[in-house]
Design a protein around this motif. Structure first.
Motif, PDB file in Angstrom:
ATOM      1  N   LEU A  39      -4.890  -7.686  11.736  1.00 59.18           N
ATOM      2  CA  LEU A  39      -4.677  -8.002  10.320  1.00 59.18           C
ATOM      3  C   LEU A  39      -4.163  -6.789   9.559  1.00 59.18           C
ATOM      4  O   LEU A  39      -3.162  -6.879   8.829  1.00 59.18           O
ATOM      5  N   THR A  40      -4.825  -5.652   9.728  1.00 60.66           N
ATOM      6  CA  THR A  40      -4.437  -4.459   8.965  1.00 60.66           C
ATOM      7  C   THR A  40      -3.070  -3.935   9.396  1.00 60.66           C
ATOM      8  O   THR A  40      -2.323  -3.392   8.585  1.00 60.66           O
ATOM      9  N   THR A  41      -2.737  -4.118  10.675  1.00 57.69           N
ATOM     10  CA  THR A  41      -1.431  -3.670  11.152  1.00 57.69           C
ATOM     11  C   THR A  41      -0.321  -4.601  10.690  1.00 57.69           C
ATOM     12  O   THR A  41       0.717  -4.157  10.179  1.00 57.69           O
ATOM     13  N   ALA A  42      -0.547  -5.902  10.854  1.00 53.24           N
ATOM     14  CA  ALA A  42       0.482  -6.880  10.508  1.00 53.24           C
ATOM     15  C   ALA A  42       0.786  -6.882   9.016  1.00 53.24           C
ATOM     16  O   ALA A  42       1.933  -7.119   8.610  1.00 53.24           O
ATOM     17  N   ARG A  43      -0.222  -6.603   8.204  1.00 53.31           N
ATOM     18  CA  ARG A  43      -0.021  -6.628   6.754  1.00 53.31           C
ATOM     19  C   ARG A  43       0.257  -5.237   6.187  1.00 53.31           C
ATOM     20  O   ARG A  43       0.308  -5.049   4.966  1.00 53.31           O
ATOM     21  N   SER A  44       0.435  -4.246   7.078  1.00 50.91           N
ATOM     22  CA  SER A  44       0.778  -2.875   6.666  1.00 50.91           C
ATOM     23  C   SER A  44      -0.230  -2.317   5.669  1.00 50.91           C
ATOM     24  O   SER A  44       0.137  -1.699   4.651  1.00 50.91           O
ATOM     25  N   ASP A  45      -1.514  -2.534   5.959  1.00 52.86           N
ATOM     26  CA  ASP A  45      -2.551  -1.977   5.098  1.00 52.86           C
ATOM     27  C   ASP A  45      -2.569  -0.451   5.201  1.00 52.86           C
ATOM     28  O   ASP A  45      -2.157   0.124   6.216  1.00 52.86           O
ATOM     29  N   ASP A  46      -3.070   0.183   4.167  1.00 44.16           N
ATOM     30  CA  ASP A  46      -3.107   1.646   4.106  1.00 44.16           C
ATOM     31  C   ASP A  46      -4.460   2.165   4.581  1.00 44.16           C
ATOM     32  O   ASP A  46      -5.503   1.685   4.115  1.00 44.16           O
ATOM     33  N   GLN A  47      -4.433   3.138   5.492  1.00 46.16           N
ATOM     34  CA  GLN A  47      -5.681   3.786   5.860  1.00 46.16           C
ATOM     35  C   GLN A  47      -6.033   4.786   4.773  1.00 46.16           C
ATOM     36  O   GLN A  47      -5.294   5.733   4.504  1.00 46.16           O
ATOM     37  N   ILE A  48      -7.191   4.577   4.143  1.00 44.24           N
ATOM     38  CA  ILE A  48      -7.571   5.421   3.005  1.00 44.24           C
ATOM     39  C   ILE A  48      -8.804   6.263   3.310  1.00 44.24           C
ATOM     40  O   ILE A  48      -9.266   7.015   2.429  1.00 44.24           O
ATOM     41  N   GLY A  49      -9.352   6.139   4.504  1.00 42.64           N
ATOM     42  CA  GLY A  49     -10.542   6.924   4.788  1.00 42.64           C
ATOM     43  C   GLY A  49     -11.052   6.718   6.196  1.00 42.64           C
ATOM     44  O   GLY A  49     -10.419   6.063   7.028  1.00 42.64           O
ATOM     45  N   ARG A  50     -12.222   7.277   6.438  1.00 43.70           N
ATOM     46  CA  ARG A  50     -12.824   7.197   7.769  1.00 43.70           C
ATOM     47  C   ARG A  50     -14.330   7.407   7.649  1.00 43.70           C
ATOM     48  O   ARG A  50     -14.835   7.924   6.650  1.00 43.70           O
ATOM     49  N   LEU A  51     -15.040   6.988   8.679  1.00 46.43           N
ATOM     50  CA  LEU A  51     -16.439   7.315   8.843  1.00 46.43           C
ATOM     51  C   LEU A  51     -16.560   8.189  10.083  1.00 46.43           C
ATOM     52  O   LEU A  51     -15.747   8.070  11.015  1.00 46.43           O
ATOM     53  N   ARG A  52     -17.543   9.065  10.097  1.00 47.55           N
ATOM     54  CA  ARG A  52     -17.751   9.921  11.255  1.00 47.55           C
ATOM     55  C   ARG A  52     -19.229   9.948  11.607  1.00 47.55           C
ATOM     56  O   ARG A  52     -20.077  10.091  10.723  1.00 47.55           O
ATOM     57  N   VAL A 206      -9.740 -16.231   8.136  1.00 48.18           N
ATOM     58  CA  VAL A 206      -9.197 -15.404   7.060  1.00 48.18           C
ATOM     59  C   VAL A 206      -8.017 -16.098   6.385  1.00 48.18           C
ATOM     60  O   VAL A 206      -7.874 -16.078   5.158  1.00 48.18           O
ATOM     61  N   ARG A 207      -7.192 -16.734   7.192  1.00 56.12           N
ATOM     62  CA  ARG A 207      -6.036 -17.425   6.634  1.00 56.12           C
ATOM     63  C   ARG A 207      -6.472 -18.641   5.808  1.00 56.12           C
ATOM     64  O   ARG A 207      -5.978 -18.873   4.698  1.00 56.12           O
ATOM     65  N   ASP A 208      -7.422 -19.424   6.340  1.00 52.12           N
ATOM     66  CA  ASP A 208      -7.800 -20.669   5.676  1.00 52.12           C
ATOM     67  C   ASP A 208      -8.666 -20.435   4.438  1.00 52.12           C
ATOM     68  O   ASP A 208      -8.492 -21.110   3.413  1.00 52.12           O
ATOM     69  N   VAL A 209      -9.597 -19.494   4.522  1.00 59.19           N
ATOM     70  CA  VAL A 209     -10.549 -19.295   3.433  1.00 59.19           C
ATOM     71  C   VAL A 209     -10.024 -18.312   2.391  1.00 59.19           C
ATOM     72  O   VAL A 209     -10.250 -18.484   1.197  1.00 59.19           O
ATOM     73  N   TYR A 210      -9.290 -17.292   2.855  1.00 62.18           N
ATOM     74  CA  TYR A 210      -8.833 -16.253   1.929  1.00 62.18           C
ATOM     75  C   TYR A 210      -7.343 -16.338   1.618  1.00 62.18           C
ATOM     76  O   TYR A 210      -6.856 -15.591   0.772  1.00 62.18           O
ATOM     77  N   GLY A 211      -6.642 -17.204   2.308  1.00 64.87           N
ATOM     78  CA  GLY A 211      -5.221 -17.354   2.021  1.00 64.87           C
ATOM     79  C   GLY A 211      -4.373 -16.169   2.432  1.00 64.87           C
ATOM     80  O   GLY A 211      -3.266 -15.996   1.915  1.00 64.87           O
ATOM     81  N   LEU A 212      -4.882 -15.347   3.353  1.00 69.02           N
ATOM     82  CA  LEU A 212      -4.115 -14.190   3.808  1.00 69.02           C
ATOM     83  C   LEU A 212      -3.176 -14.617   4.930  1.00 69.02           C
ATOM     84  O   LEU A 212      -3.607 -15.013   6.008  1.00 69.02           O
ATOM     85  N   ASP A 213      -1.906 -14.537   4.658  1.00 69.64           N
ATOM     86  CA  ASP A 213      -0.900 -14.940   5.630  1.00 69.64           C
ATOM     87  C   ASP A 213      -0.676 -13.805   6.627  1.00 69.64           C
ATOM     88  O   ASP A 213      -0.278 -12.704   6.239  1.00 69.64           O
ATOM     89  N   VAL A 214      -0.951 -14.059   7.886  1.00 67.46           N
ATOM     90  CA  VAL A 214      -0.758 -13.046   8.920  1.00 67.46           C
ATOM     91  C   VAL A 214      -0.135 -13.704  10.139  1.00 67.46           C
ATOM     92  O   VAL A 214      -0.542 -14.789  10.554  1.00 67.46           O
TER      93      VAL A 214
END
Length: 259
Positions: A39-52, A206-214
């Motif tokens: 999902l994050t790759t296909a929609r070109s989401d931005d990596q804004i942080g990390r956990l360590r 995710v597509r059906d409930v949130y309408g996120l097209d992927v």
């Protein structure tokens, strides 16, 4: 005694922690991680942080020679104002005894003054006995999440059982109003994984409930290729078992990495 473990979070743009927080953890079948990574790759989401992690062994994922953090925080593109969400993907497995400090780190993200997350969704694949017609997504949700997202959905509630680990920690905190409403999505998986069909079920939710097209066609093609591979492998093993010489008497090369 469990070691002293804690998790640190670093976020470059906490004001982009908005909308729905999707959480996927590494476990048997890798369904949630596979779905959310796609999902994050296909929609070109931005990596804004990390956990360590601190106090336990870590891992470093590598792809095409490039290392990455095993626990990453993403935000939907700023150009996509209609679909507000963020995501945490952990390719590092979180043991049950480390679930509380990991949930503390998630709660810390949600509690930042700039953040505005209004619900949490956990993808949770479980290798449970099931029938072929039970390849579905089932929900374990706090009342507010159920009212908000599931009343108009075809998603059935999980009939029974228990949650443990991070899904349990986050769900209980949602029940106690310590964090926003929580929906844990459960689907049967086939280890060792990746169970691409299970990942596709999460993406369908995710597509059906949130309408996120992927675009999930790449995952479908990989799933079909894996199904064909294992089918042909089973046929070859069956042919060897049916031969006069048992498998144990066959001559195998010393280097079997190709298998």
């Amino acid at each position: 005694m469990a070691p002293d473990v804690w998790y640190e979070s670093t976020v470059s743009a906490p004001d982009r922690l908005t909308g729905t927080l999707f959480v996927a953890l590494s476990n048997l079948g890798l369904a949630g991680v596979t779905a959310l990574d796609h999902l994050t790759t296909a929609r070109s989401d931005d990596q804004i942080g990390r956990l360590r992690s601190r106090g336990m062994p870590g891992i470093t994922p590598v792809e095409d020679g490039e290392p990455s953090h095993p626990m990453r925080v993403y935000a939907s593109p700023e150009t996509d104002a209609e679909n507000d969400y963020c995501a945490v993907i952990s390719e590092l497995a979180i043991p049950v005894w480390a679930a509380e400090p990991f949930a503390d780190a998630i709660q810390d993200l949600l509690g930042r003054s700039e953040a505005d997350v209004d619900e949490v969704v956990v993808f949770h694949g479980i290798p449970i006995p099931h029938n072929p017609d039970e390849h579905e997504v089932y929900a374990v949700s706090t009342p507010e999440y159920r009212t908000r997202r599931l009343e108009e959905s075809d998603t059935d509630p999980l009939r029974g059982g228990v949650l443990d680990g991070v899904p349990s920690e986050l769900t209980v905190r949602g029940l106690d109003d310590e964090i926003p409403p929580v929906g844990t999505l459960v689907t049967p998986v086939h280890p060792p994984g990746p169970d691409l069909d299970a990942a596709l079920r999460f993406l369908a939710f995710v597509r059906d409930v949130y309408g996120l097209d992927v675009d999930d066609e790449p995952l479908r093609e990989r799933s079909a290729a894996m199904t064909q591979y294992y089918s042909e492998l089973a046929e070859r093993l069956g042919a060897l078992e049916a031969a006069d010489a048992p498998i144990g008497t066959q001559s195998w090369p010393e280097d079997r990495m190709y298998m």
